[in-house]
Enzyme design. Structure first.
Site, PDB file in Angstrom:
ATOM      1  N   TYR A  30      39.516  -6.310  43.395  1.00 19.62           N
ATOM      2  CA  TYR A  30      40.373  -6.716  42.275  1.00 19.62           C
ATOM      3  C   TYR A  30      41.669  -5.910  42.262  1.00 19.62           C
ATOM      4  CZ  TYR A  30      41.903  -7.726  37.517  1.00 19.62           C
ATOM      5  OH  TYR A  30      42.648  -8.109  36.429  1.00 19.62           O
ATOM      6  N   ASN A  31      41.576  -4.633  42.570  1.00 21.01           N
ATOM      7  CA  ASN A  31      42.756  -3.767  42.542  1.00 21.01           C
ATOM      8  C   ASN A  31      43.608  -3.870  43.802  1.00 21.01           C
ATOM      9  OD1 ASN A  31      42.165  -2.736  39.991  1.00 21.01           O
ATOM     10  ND2 ASN A  31      40.889  -1.084  40.831  1.00 21.01           N
TER      11      ASN A  31
END
Length: 389
Positions: free
Chosen positions: A296-297
């Site tokens: 996600y990051n």
């Protein structure tokens, strides 16, 4: 396999079996009519279709295999003529080893395998006799007769026994929610012999089974812990309200976390990659992130392969809480046990990019025109799996 084990297995797998202690009257030591095992009057189902009738004799010839070693052609007879009214098992051939004075006190076990074929066992040691009684769930006072068939234990019986054993083992009043969920699930799976393949093929059904099992376990603990409290009169209304609030608050706090724990196990068995309670923007913590927070990051990771799932037992008023849990993920999935939501609310959820996930059994409670936009748990797993392959 020992003679004891063979005797136990044979009796357990037979429709009719019999046991008795060998007595002096059997061996002829008392000077009775003849040597041969005296059989109790209730033993007639072993050999006959009906009891013997006074005034006539009747017999039945059978083959008996003794100690899984040798066979005899024997005779089961009812003596009803004259003053006699007894059953005996006779004719064992010369040198038969189990009708001597040394056998008095031994346990005779006869097992019907077919109309004309039987298995016979003689157990001599105290330990073997006691182990046989324990395995067949009878006592020494219940010998000299047909061994009662044990009623097969149902899955529900096994589940309750597993619950009670867990409650007895507890060292605290109420266990942490995760322990409660794990033990309820373990009890259910073992009691009903559920396999991983069954869970994979029907996760919607098994999830509801686990939730129901956990609530039953929770109520079992409640009844155990509060049995004394509810039998004792309350000294004031305030005391009653305080106790009631404690019970209700514990029930409410358990339900939400319970759903998360069981979903996590479903996803693990389904071999999905995921993380729970990760931290995203504004310190938000979505319940489930697929595949993980590192992806996600990572700005280079394909956003179409990121999936968020929130879980709420009810969501009629709380679904908006998930809208800002992960900015990169446009469609937010929400698993709920809510049954039925209005058309207006479903349309509003759709406009905000929220897609519901519900157990398959609950799908029919939603408006027909919206069902195509609602995923079952199995359907959600397929969506996630497609992003990870």
């Amino acid at each position: 396999m020992s003679i004891l084990e063979k005797a136990i297995q044979s009796a357990q797998q037979s429709e009719v079996s019999f046991s008795k202690f060998i007595k002096p009257n059997d061996t002829g030591a008392t000077g009775g009519h003849q040597a041969g095992f005296h059989m109790h009057k209730n033993s007639w189902p072993l050999f006959f279709n009906s009891p013997g009738e006074k005034g006539s004799n009747k017999d039945h010839y059978v083959t008996i295999r003794w100690q899984d070693d040798f066979e005899t052609s024997s005779r089961f007879i009812y003596y009803g003529v004259g003053t006699r009214n007894e059953y005996r098992l006779t004719r064992f051939g010369r040198g038969f080893p189990y009708l001597t004075d040394d056998n008095v006190g031994d346990l005779l076990v006869l097992v019907k395998k077919s109309a004309d074929f039987f298995e016979g066992y003689v157990l001599s040691s105290d330990e073997d006799i006691e182990d046989f009684f324990a395995a067949l769930n009878i006592s020494s006072t219940e010998t000299n007769g047909i061994i009662p068939k044990q009623v097969e234990q149902t899955s529900e019986d096994r589940l309750l026994q597993c619950f009670l054993a867990y409650v007895k083992s507890l060292q605290v009043d109420f266990p942490p929610t995760i322990d409660l969920a794990n033990n309820a699930r373990t009890c259910f799976i073992s009691s009903y012999n559920i396999t991983s393949n069954q869970i994979k093929s029907n996760p919607d059904k098994e999830l509801l089974n686990w939730l129901e099992a956990e609530y039953s376990l929770f109520k079992t603990i409640e009844n155990d812990r509060y049995s004394e409290l509810i039998r004792t009169p309350f000294q004031s209304v305030e005391e009653l309200v305080k106790s009631a609030n404690t019970i209700l608050n514990r029930r409410k706090s358990r339900a939400g976390k319970s759903l998360e724990h069981h979903l996590e196990e479903i996803f693990r068995i389904s071999e999905l990659i995921f993380q729970t309670q990760v931290t995203t923007e504004n310190n938000k913590k979505p319940d489930f992130m697929f595949p993980n927070i590192e992806s996600y990051n990572d700005p280079k990771f394909d956003e179409n392969k990121l999936v968020l799932l929130a879980s709420k037992t009810t969501c009629k008023d709380r679904w908006r809480q998930i809208l800002n849990e992960a900015d990169r993920i446009k469609t937010k999935h929400l698993f709920t046990l809510q049954q039925g939501i209005s058309k207006n609310q479903l349309e509003e959820m759709n406009n905000y990019g929220v897609q519901l996930v519900v157990p398959r059994a609950y799908l029919s409670s939603f408006p027909t025109e919206h069902r195509a936009n609602i995923l079952t748990l199995e359907g959600f797993i397929e969506v996630v799996y497609a992003t990870q392959t």
